[in-house]
Design a protein around this motif. Structure first.
Motif, PDB file in Angstrom:
ATOM      1  N   ALA A  21       0.911  -1.450  -0.133  1.00 48.59           N
ATOM      2  CA  ALA A  21      -0.116  -0.016  -0.047  1.00 48.59           C
ATOM      3  C   ALA A  21       0.940   1.066   0.087  1.00 48.59           C
ATOM      4  N   ASP A  22       0.599   2.149  -0.861  1.00 51.86           N
ATOM      5  CA  ASP A  22       1.535   3.297  -0.885  1.00 51.86           C
ATOM      6  C   ASP A  22       1.225   4.300   0.074  1.00 51.86           C
ATOM      7  N   ASN A  23      -0.202   4.166   0.440  1.00 54.27           N
ATOM      8  CA  ASN A  23      -0.546   4.928   1.592  1.00 54.27           C
ATOM      9  C   ASN A  23      -1.464   4.132   2.568  1.00 54.27           C
ATOM     10  N   PRO A  24      -0.899   3.461   3.299  1.00 53.43           N
ATOM     11  CA  PRO A  24      -1.472   2.366   4.436  1.00 53.43           C
ATOM     12  C   PRO A  24      -2.617   2.739   5.313  1.00 53.43           C
ATOM     13  N   SER A  25      -2.450   4.490   5.445  1.00 50.82           N
ATOM     14  CA  SER A  25      -3.592   4.937   6.440  1.00 50.82           C
ATOM     15  C   SER A  25      -4.607   4.875   5.725  1.00 50.82           C
ATOM     16  N   HIS A  26      -4.790   5.511   4.260  1.00 55.18           N
ATOM     17  CA  HIS A  26      -5.815   5.755   3.510  1.00 55.18           C
ATOM     18  C   HIS A  26      -6.317   4.256   3.218  1.00 55.18           C
ATOM     19  N   GLU A  27      -5.596   3.495   2.938  1.00 51.70           N
ATOM     20  CA  GLU A  27      -6.147   2.044   2.723  1.00 51.70           C
ATOM     21  C   GLU A  27      -7.007   1.555   3.775  1.00 51.70           C
ATOM     22  N   ALA A  28      -6.462   1.636   4.949  1.00 48.68           N
ATOM     23  CA  ALA A  28      -6.940   1.161   6.267  1.00 48.68           C
ATOM     24  C   ALA A  28      -8.280   1.909   6.386  1.00 48.68           C
ATOM     25  N   ALA A  29      -8.344   3.183   6.329  1.00 51.30           N
ATOM     26  CA  ALA A  29      -9.649   4.080   6.423  1.00 51.30           C
ATOM     27  C   ALA A  29     -10.732   3.647   5.375  1.00 51.30           C
ATOM     28  N   CYS A  30     -10.373   3.239   3.971  1.00 56.92           N
ATOM     29  CA  CYS A  30     -11.451   2.625   3.229  1.00 56.92           C
ATOM     30  C   CYS A  30     -12.025   1.322   3.591  1.00 56.92           C
ATOM     31  N   LEU A  31     -11.185   0.511   4.136  1.00 60.98           N
ATOM     32  CA  LEU A  31     -11.621  -0.760   4.548  1.00 60.98           C
ATOM     33  C   LEU A  31     -12.596  -0.549   5.775  1.00 60.98           C
ATOM     34  N   LEU A  32     -12.254   0.237   6.601  1.00 67.12           N
ATOM     35  CA  LEU A  32     -12.851   0.445   8.000  1.00 67.12           C
ATOM     36  C   LEU A  32     -14.375   1.075   7.236  1.00 67.12           C
ATOM     37  N   ALA A  33     -14.463   1.847   6.556  1.00 67.29           N
ATOM     38  CA  ALA A  33     -15.487   2.376   6.031  1.00 67.29           C
ATOM     39  C   ALA A  33     -16.455   1.301   5.276  1.00 67.29           C
ATOM     40  N   GLN A  34     -16.051   0.313   4.848  1.00 71.83           N
ATOM     41  CA  GLN A  34     -16.731  -0.854   4.236  1.00 71.83           C
ATOM     42  C   GLN A  34     -16.931  -1.862   5.245  1.00 71.83           C
ATOM     43  N   GLY A  35     -16.789  -1.378   6.459  1.00 73.05           N
ATOM     44  CA  GLY A  35     -17.373  -2.362   7.781  1.00 73.05           C
ATOM     45  C   GLY A  35     -16.244  -3.500   8.146  1.00 73.05           C
ATOM     46  N   LYS A  36     -15.175  -3.275   7.852  1.00 67.56           N
ATOM     47  CA  LYS A  36     -14.172  -4.569   7.874  1.00 67.56           C
ATOM     48  C   LYS A  36     -13.451  -4.166   9.401  1.00 67.56           C
ATOM     49  N   ILE A  37     -12.999  -5.396   9.948  1.00 70.18           N
ATOM     50  CA  ILE A  37     -12.307  -5.233  11.286  1.00 70.18           C
ATOM     51  C   ILE A  37     -10.953  -5.362  10.700  1.00 70.18           C
TER      52      ILE A  37
END
Length: 201
Positions: A21-37
């Motif tokens: 991930a070039d930007n792990p913070s943004h990647e994680a935020a997108c996954l959280l917004a999708q309801g992921k743990i």
């Protein structure tokens, strides 16, 4: 602390499927917004009674079911036990009555009435929350994650619990993080700049 080189060597040695991930913070935020743990492993190991954004399990606080989901699938603990929020320092007055900086999740605050139904997974039965206010200069990656999650969802706050399961110590090494990831209901592991998902391994 573990460099990306060290982490990648560990992932390769276990023949795991992952992506960079070039930007792990943004990647994680997108996954959280999708309801992921999301398990979040960044920087140096923390010490003390709370996980504060370097060894954390994260989930959106916006759905009331998420508290029960993370208790049942990941923490394996009693359903009544509450979770704490990490929120941006700049937005604390939008969430907390008589707010002040609180970096270590040791003080409870009443939650603003209009926010209680917006972040139900981190509001205790008495209407309080025990927050961590995240300062950009103290933890830039974690601040960026929460900020991007807020841009996506309107809530600049996430559920944060320690990266471990009941009866085990908090995760320290990448190997421990991988083991916990596969041994629990965590959906995604963000390990430095690398992302592992259950559906792609």
């Amino acid at each position: 602390d573990y460099s990306d080189v060290e982490i990648q060597e560990i992932l390769e040695s276990r023949n795991l499927t992952y992506r960079h991930a070039d930007n792990p913070s943004h990647e994680a935020a997108c996954l959280l917004a999708q309801g992921k743990i999301v398990a979040w492993f960044q920087g140096r190991m923390e010490s003390g009674p709370r996980a504060l954004g370097n060894r954390s399990i994260l989930m959106s606080a916006n759905d009331p079911a998420n508290k029960d989901i993370i208790n049942a699938k990941v923490k394996f603990r009693e359903a009544f036990r509450p979770f704490c929020p990490s929120l941006l320092e700049e937005h604390r007055e939008a969430y907390l009555v008589n707010s002040r900086p609180e970096e270590f999740m040791i003080t409870s605050f009443d939650v603003i009435a209009t926010k209680k139904d917006r972040i139900p997974a981190v509001v205790h039965v008495d209407g309080t929350a025990r927050p961590q206010t995240v300062q950009r200069e103290a933890n830039p990656k974690y601040w960026s994650l929460i900020n991007h999650f807020g841009d996506l969802t309107g809530e600049y706050l996430v559920l944060n619990t320690s990266f471990n399961i009941r009866g085990e110590p908090i995760i320290n090494t990448p190997g421990q993080a991988i083991r916990c990831f596969f041994d629990s209901g965590i959906d995604v592991l963000v390990l430095g700049s690398f992302v592992l998902e259950k559906n792609s391994t």
